[in-house]
Design a protein around this motif. Structure first.
Motif, PDB file in Angstrom:
ATOM      1  N   ASP A  45       0.827  -1.213   0.000  1.00  0.00           N
ATOM      2  CA  ASP A  45       0.000   0.000   0.000  1.00  0.00           C
ATOM      3  C   ASP A  45       0.861   1.264   0.000  1.00  0.00           C
ATOM      4  OD1 ASP A  45      -2.367  -1.437  -0.088  1.00  0.00           O
ATOM      5  OD2 ASP A  45      -2.642  -1.409   2.090  1.00  0.00           O
ATOM      6  N   ASP A  46       1.984   1.224   0.719  1.00  0.00           N
ATOM      7  CA  ASP A  46       2.898   2.371   0.731  1.00  0.00           C
ATOM      8  C   ASP A  46       3.466   2.622  -0.665  1.00  0.00           C
ATOM      9  OD1 ASP A  46       2.476   2.434   3.459  1.00  0.00           O
ATOM     10  OD2 ASP A  46       4.449   1.616   3.978  1.00  0.00           O
ATOM     11  N   VAL A  47       3.860   1.546  -1.328  1.00  0.00           N
ATOM     12  CA  VAL A  47       4.409   1.668  -2.683  1.00  0.00           C
ATOM     13  C   VAL A  47       3.362   2.263  -3.617  1.00  0.00           C
ATOM     14  CG1 VAL A  47       5.292   0.403  -4.677  1.00  0.00           C
ATOM     15  CG2 VAL A  47       6.073  -0.210  -2.369  1.00  0.00           C
ATOM     16  N   LEU A  48       2.148   1.745  -3.552  1.00  0.00           N
ATOM     17  CA  LEU A  48       1.088   2.219  -4.442  1.00  0.00           C
ATOM     18  C   LEU A  48       0.731   3.676  -4.180  1.00  0.00           C
ATOM     19  CD1 LEU A  48      -1.215  -0.927  -4.509  1.00  0.00           C
ATOM     20  CD2 LEU A  48       0.506  -0.220  -6.197  1.00  0.00           C
ATOM     21  N   LEU A  49       0.718   4.077  -2.923  1.00  0.00           N
ATOM     22  CA  LEU A  49       0.448   5.481  -2.614  1.00  0.00           C
ATOM     23  C   LEU A  49       1.557   6.377  -3.164  1.00  0.00           C
ATOM     24  CD1 LEU A  49      -1.295   7.645  -1.365  1.00  0.00           C
ATOM     25  CD2 LEU A  49      -0.221   7.169   0.837  1.00  0.00           C
ATOM     26  N   CYS A  50       2.796   5.933  -3.045  1.00  0.00           N
ATOM     27  CA  CYS A  50       3.916   6.719  -3.591  1.00  0.00           C
ATOM     28  C   CYS A  50       3.831   6.816  -5.112  1.00  0.00           C
ATOM     29  CB  CYS A  50       5.250   6.124  -3.153  1.00  0.00           C
ATOM     30  SG  CYS A  50       5.620   6.406  -1.401  1.00  0.00           S
ATOM     31  N   VAL A  51       3.452   5.734  -5.769  1.00  0.00           N
ATOM     32  CA  VAL A  51       3.264   5.784  -7.222  1.00  0.00           C
ATOM     33  C   VAL A  51       2.199   6.812  -7.562  1.00  0.00           C
ATOM     34  CG1 VAL A  51       2.409   4.497  -9.232  1.00  0.00           C
ATOM     35  CG2 VAL A  51       4.081   3.443  -7.693  1.00  0.00           C
ATOM     36  N   SER A  52       1.084   6.796  -6.839  1.00  0.00           N
ATOM     37  CA  SER A  52       0.010   7.770  -7.086  1.00  0.00           C
ATOM     38  C   SER A  52       0.483   9.199  -6.890  1.00  0.00           C
ATOM     39  CB  SER A  52      -1.180   7.506  -6.153  1.00  0.00           C
ATOM     40  OG  SER A  52      -1.802   6.296  -6.457  1.00  0.00           O
ATOM     41  N   GLU A  53       1.213   9.448  -5.827  1.00  0.00           N
ATOM     42  CA  GLU A  53       1.682  10.806  -5.531  1.00  0.00           C
ATOM     43  C   GLU A  53       2.688  11.280  -6.570  1.00  0.00           C
ATOM     44  OE1 GLU A  53       0.357  12.834  -3.476  1.00  0.00           O
ATOM     45  OE2 GLU A  53      -0.931  11.374  -2.494  1.00  0.00           O
ATOM     46  N   LEU A  54       3.628  10.423  -6.941  1.00  0.00           N
ATOM     47  CA  LEU A  54       4.627  10.827  -7.933  1.00  0.00           C
ATOM     48  C   LEU A  54       3.989  11.020  -9.303  1.00  0.00           C
ATOM     49  CD1 LEU A  54       7.693   8.617  -6.934  1.00  0.00           C
ATOM     50  CD2 LEU A  54       7.231  11.006  -6.337  1.00  0.00           C
TER      51      LEU A  54
END
Length: 138
Positions: A45-54
């Protein structure tokens, strides 16, 4: 003599400059993580949130009209690296004061083990890394 060299798995995809590209980038990242056996990992979930933010930052601040941005993921069994490439000017940074917007990189910095900005011509690459335990979950 003809020894096979094993390269770390990597995946990349280009996305258009349109709002639906952010959820598409997140879905792409999820599919890649699932393919690597990491979709149920502790930090998925952390990885996916970072992908969304970037991806959001690239879309809003980095991609000139008519251009695309690229999402790149690489995993070597220990380190997962996420990169978002765009062709726009400027250097992303965490704002000094909290605002309604501008918290994306703050989240990336908090959730990832390391992040940064690199140059490319034209534009930049914003990246973040996740060290173990990004190992497969169950």
């Amino acid at each position: 003599m003809n020894e096979m060299i094993q390269l770390p798995p990597l995946r990349e995809r280009f996305f258009r400059r349109e709002r639906r590209s952010v959820p598409a980038a997140r879905q792409f990242a999820y599919e890649v993580l699932a393919g690597w056996g990491l979709a149920k990992g502790e930090r998925c979930d952390d990885v996916l949130l970072c992908v969304s933010e970037l991806a959001t930052n690239a879309l809003v601040h980095g991609v000139p009209p008519g251009r695309c941005f690229r999402v790149f993921l690489r995993y070597d069994g220990v380190l997962l690296r996420v990169e978002v490439h765009d062709s726009g000017p400027g250097e992303p940074r965490i704002p000094l004061e909290a605002d309604e917007g501008g918290r994306g990189l703050l989240l990336v910095a908090a959730l990832s083990d390391k992040w940064g900005v690199g140059e490319r011509d034209p534009g930049k690459v914003v990246w973040c890394e996740f060290l173990s335990p990004v190992r497969p979950g169950g």
